[in-house]
Design a protein around this motif. Sequence first.
Motif, short mmCIF file in Angstrom:
data_model
loop_
_atom_site.label_atom_id
_atom_site.label_comp_id
_atom_site.label_asym_id
_atom_site.label_seq_id
_atom_site.Cartn_x
_atom_site.Cartn_y
_atom_site.Cartn_z
N VAL A 205 16.42 57.04 29.32
CA VAL A 205 16.59 56.78 31.02
C VAL A 205 16.44 54.76 30.94
CG1 VAL A 205 17.13 57.28 33.14
CG2 VAL A 205 17.05 59.16 31.72
N TYR A 206 15.49 55.14 31.84
CA TYR A 206 14.99 54.01 31.65
C TYR A 206 13.87 53.27 30.51
CZ TYR A 206 14.52 55.97 36.41
OH TYR A 206 14.57 57.53 37.36
N LEU A 207 13.94 53.56 29.70
CA LEU A 207 13.07 52.90 28.31
C LEU A 207 14.50 52.99 27.38
CD1 LEU A 207 9.40 54.07 28.52
CD2 LEU A 207 10.83 52.02 29.11
N PHE A 208 15.09 52.05 26.70
CA PHE A 208 15.75 52.08 26.40
C PHE A 208 15.29 53.43 24.25
CE2 PHE A 208 16.74 47.43 26.64
CZ PHE A 208 17.72 47.83 27.35
N PHE A 209 15.89 54.26 23.91
CA PHE A 209 15.26 55.11 23.40
C PHE A 209 14.87 54.75 21.71
CE2 PHE A 209 16.08 59.25 21.12
CZ PHE A 209 14.88 60.17 21.75
N TRP A 210 15.65 53.81 21.50
CA TRP A 210 15.34 53.77 20.09
C TRP A 210 14.02 53.11 19.97
CZ3 TRP A 210 20.02 52.42 22.40
CH2 TRP A 210 20.17 51.19 23.34
N LEU A 211 13.29 52.69 20.72
CA LEU A 211 12.50 51.85 21.00
C LEU A 211 11.00 52.45 21.14
CD1 LEU A 211 12.80 49.26 23.36
CD2 LEU A 211 12.90 49.27 21.37
N LEU A 212 11.21 53.71 21.33
CA LEU A 212 10.26 54.80 21.53
C LEU A 212 9.76 56.08 20.14
CD1 LEU A 212 12.11 57.40 24.33
CD2 LEU A 212 10.33 55.69 24.51
N PRO A 213 8.72 55.64 19.85
CA PRO A 213 8.12 56.45 18.94
C PRO A 213 8.82 57.12 18.38
CG PRO A 213 6.22 56.08 20.49
CD PRO A 213 7.41 56.18 21.22
N ASP A 214 8.38 57.53 17.24
CA ASP A 214 9.78 58.74 16.12
C ASP A 214 9.09 59.83 16.56
OD1 ASP A 214 11.15 57.10 14.85
OD2 ASP A 214 10.10 56.90 12.93
#
Length: 281
Positions: A205-214
């Motif tokens: 929502v606030y952070l692009f999901f693809w930028l999160l750690p696996d």
Amino acid sequence: MSTATPGTTATLGTTLALGAHRAGYELRGYFRSSDTLFFTFLFPVLMLGLFSTVFGGSGDITGGPGVAAISAAQLYLPGMMAAGLLLSGFQNLAIDIATERSDGTLKRLGGTPLSPVSYFAGKLGEVLVTGLLQAALLLAAAAFIFHVPLPSTVEAWGTFAWVFLLGLTASALLGIAVSALPRSARSASAVVVPIGLVLQFVSGVYLFFWLLPDWLQNLASVFPLVWMARGLRAVFLPAEYATLEPGGEWNLGWVALVLAGWLVIGVIVSRLTFRWNRRDA
């Protein structure tokens, strides 16, 4: 030949009629609450404007190599829409029901002909109407204020419809289930709001999901908000953005399956945990 008896038909009709009447009552109370109206209707629009301004000041942005640059407003619209569904269904209902249980409203309702099914139907009716209005407001703001291109195909709007309905219903039922956790009206917000806030941060929502750690993507994917946001990204983002998703595709079949699964879980847990009285009463 139908196996329904007149008594069964009458009981079903009474249950539905009481549910519809309760939905009308819930809506009247909802629209008299200015703070609820603000956080449900304006909060997603304000957050979309904030993120569009902060991250879109230098022009269009891209999700990564090989995908077209688009406006920050378009990138954030699916997440804000999913967050709005979570607010309308999960957060508002969990706090509302916990408060009604604490102040004795549910105890009084338990002494009336209103069944838990009719009570749930009234709450779901309220959430459906307010969720539709909120989505319409957010889409209007995105199109006319932030100039986000909206889908132009029947298929895309069909996807939006089933993701919206499944996501909103699952959120509402989970809100009913979680309403059993707070022991008082005073603790309801303290219990429910952090859950919703954490889910928003880890679900794209606030952070692009693809930028999160696996590992965080895998953990967050257990919960329905990830799949609500993913289904809405399939509606509002260009097709090439699917390559940024886990597995490199939108995978709408899994979106439907996971949301339907959480809907069933919400029904079961709500029915098992719902009580007219407080646990310590």
